[in-house]
Enzyme design. Structure first.
Site, short mmCIF file in Angstrom:
data_model
loop_
_atom_site.label_atom_id
_atom_site.label_comp_id
_atom_site.label_asym_id
_atom_site.label_seq_id
_atom_site.Cartn_x
_atom_site.Cartn_y
_atom_site.Cartn_z
N ASP A 219 4.02 5.90 -5.24
CA ASP A 219 3.58 6.00 -3.85
C ASP A 219 3.69 7.41 -3.31
O ASP A 219 2.79 7.91 -2.62
CB ASP A 219 4.38 5.05 -2.96
CG ASP A 219 4.27 3.60 -3.39
OD1 ASP A 219 3.36 3.29 -4.16
OD2 ASP A 219 5.11 2.80 -2.95
N LEU B 288 0.82 -1.21 0.00
CA LEU B 288 0.00 0.00 0.00
C LEU B 288 0.86 1.26 0.00
O LEU B 288 0.33 2.36 0.17
CB LEU B 288 -0.94 0.01 1.22
CG LEU B 288 -1.92 -1.16 1.33
CD1 LEU B 288 -2.78 -1.02 2.58
CD2 LEU B 288 -2.81 -1.25 0.09
N SER C 162 3.36 2.07 2.20
CA SER C 162 3.43 2.60 3.56
C SER C 162 4.72 3.36 3.83
O SER C 162 4.70 4.40 4.50
CB SER C 162 3.25 1.47 4.58
OG SER C 162 4.18 0.43 4.37
N SER C 163 5.86 2.87 3.37
CA SER C 163 7.13 3.55 3.64
C SER C 163 7.19 4.92 2.98
O SER C 163 7.56 5.92 3.60
CB SER C 163 8.30 2.69 3.17
OG SER C 163 8.36 1.48 3.88
#
Length: 341
Positions: free
Chosen positions: A160, A113, A115-116
């Site tokens: 992302d 998803l 996240s980082s």
């Protein structure tokens, strides 16, 4: 002063992998993604003790040091240090900052998803609010990319950072020299409602390995025919998915999602495994039209499209497996920050 920020995680709907260099440098990449109501959070407390403190309440990691112009990267909270170093060196005249930063995320690293990267965006947003930096969405996303991919040297693509910064449904274009164009999509409310009613997000309990992304990059460099053709197909899937979403054509969306999953599996050998295949087959047997892993593959979250009438049946079947279903909603906003004086 206390500053809080949050940034939304994202679902990769189509085109994931084509935002990776060197593929996007040579061929151009297309990605369609959407942010959901799962977040990375950051609290920044301005201090006067000339110390730097970082802590991650979800992972139980911490770091403390006297305030310096550059913190050494040693594998302990390097993302936090990387953001701090970049802000101090490029936007604070190389003068150390005194602060306490606490972070956590609604999803673990390697979840698929983003996240980082989303956490990096949330941390940058905290500094932007504190130092009143004149950053727009592209500035924050590009800075997050440079910190994570170059300074901290974590392998990955670029979607992302831009998803977390812009928020909403976005069709993204990736080109040479790190050039990115974000095209926000105006999705009608009824389409979002229908898509939410038809969506199931399942955490497999497996976190992905960086080796998958390394293999995808290597396949591009070596001109692996199957992998390259799969990436070309994934790129076209992103275009087809964009049209299906804009028109609210859920059956066509499901068709493209399955096509995208088939393409994704050909980009690297370890994107799927028997456990993931079994989950997929179980979902199809319990009413799902289509499904795929979000992100690089190998584990993390699986996203399914299902007839809303059969949604409960699918959720019950998945919850009997090793992982668990998370109820989600799509969001329109990107990263946000606010000050508590």
């Amino acid at each position: 002063m206390i500053i809080r920020t949050k940034a939304p995680l994202r679902l990769g709907l189509a085109g994931g992998g084509t935002d990776l260099s060197p593929y996007c440098d040579e061929y151009g990449g297309y990605v369609l993604n959407a942010t959901i109501d799962m977040y990375a959070y950051c609290t920044l407390e301005v201090t006067t003790d000339k110390c730097v403190q970082f802590s991650t309440t979800d992972r139980g990691e911490s770091f403390s040091s006297t305030a310096q112009s550059k913190l050494d990267m040693d594998g302990n909270l390097d993302l936090h240090k990387g953001v701090y170093n970049k802000i101090v060196q490029e936007f604070n005249d190389n003068q150390p900052l005194s602060l306490k930063m606490t972070t956590y995320s609604d999803a673990p690293a390697g979840s698929g998803l983003g996240s980082s990267s989303t956490l990096v965006v949330a941390m940058i947003k905290a500094y932007v609010e504190w130092l009143n930096l004149p950053f727009g969405e592209y500035d924050i996303a590009r800075l997050a990319f440079d910190i994570e991919r170059e300074d901290v040297a974590i392998i990955g693509g670029a979607q992302d950072q831009y998803a977390a910064t812009f928020g909403g449904f976005n069709f993204m274009e990736f080109y040479e020299a790190k050039r990115v164009i974000v095209n926000p999509l105006r999705i009608k409310n009824w389409i979002i409602d229908e898509l939410e009613a038809s969506s199931v997000l399942y955490f497999t309990g497996i976190t992905r390995r960086a080796s998958i992304i390394e293999e995808e990059k290597a396949n591009t460099v070596s001109r692996n025919t199957q992998a390259l053709n799969a990436m070309h197909k994934a790129k076209q899937d992103a275009l087809a998915m964009k049209e299906a979403v804009l028109k609210g054509n859920i059956p066509e969306l499901a068709k493209v999602l399955n096509q995208s999953w088939e393409s994704k599996k050909k980009m690297a050998t370890s994107i799927t495994n028997s456990d993931i295949d079994n989950i997929y087959n179980l979902a199809i047997a319990n009413g799902a039209y289509a499904g795929k892993l979000s992100g690089a593959g190998g584990g993390g979250f699986m996203f399914f499209i299902v007839d809303p009438i059969k949604k409960v049946q699918l959720v019950n079947a998945l919850n009997q497996q090793a992982g668990y279903v998370i109820n989600i909603h799509f969001t329109k906003d990107g990263t946000r920050g606010w000050k508590i004086i």
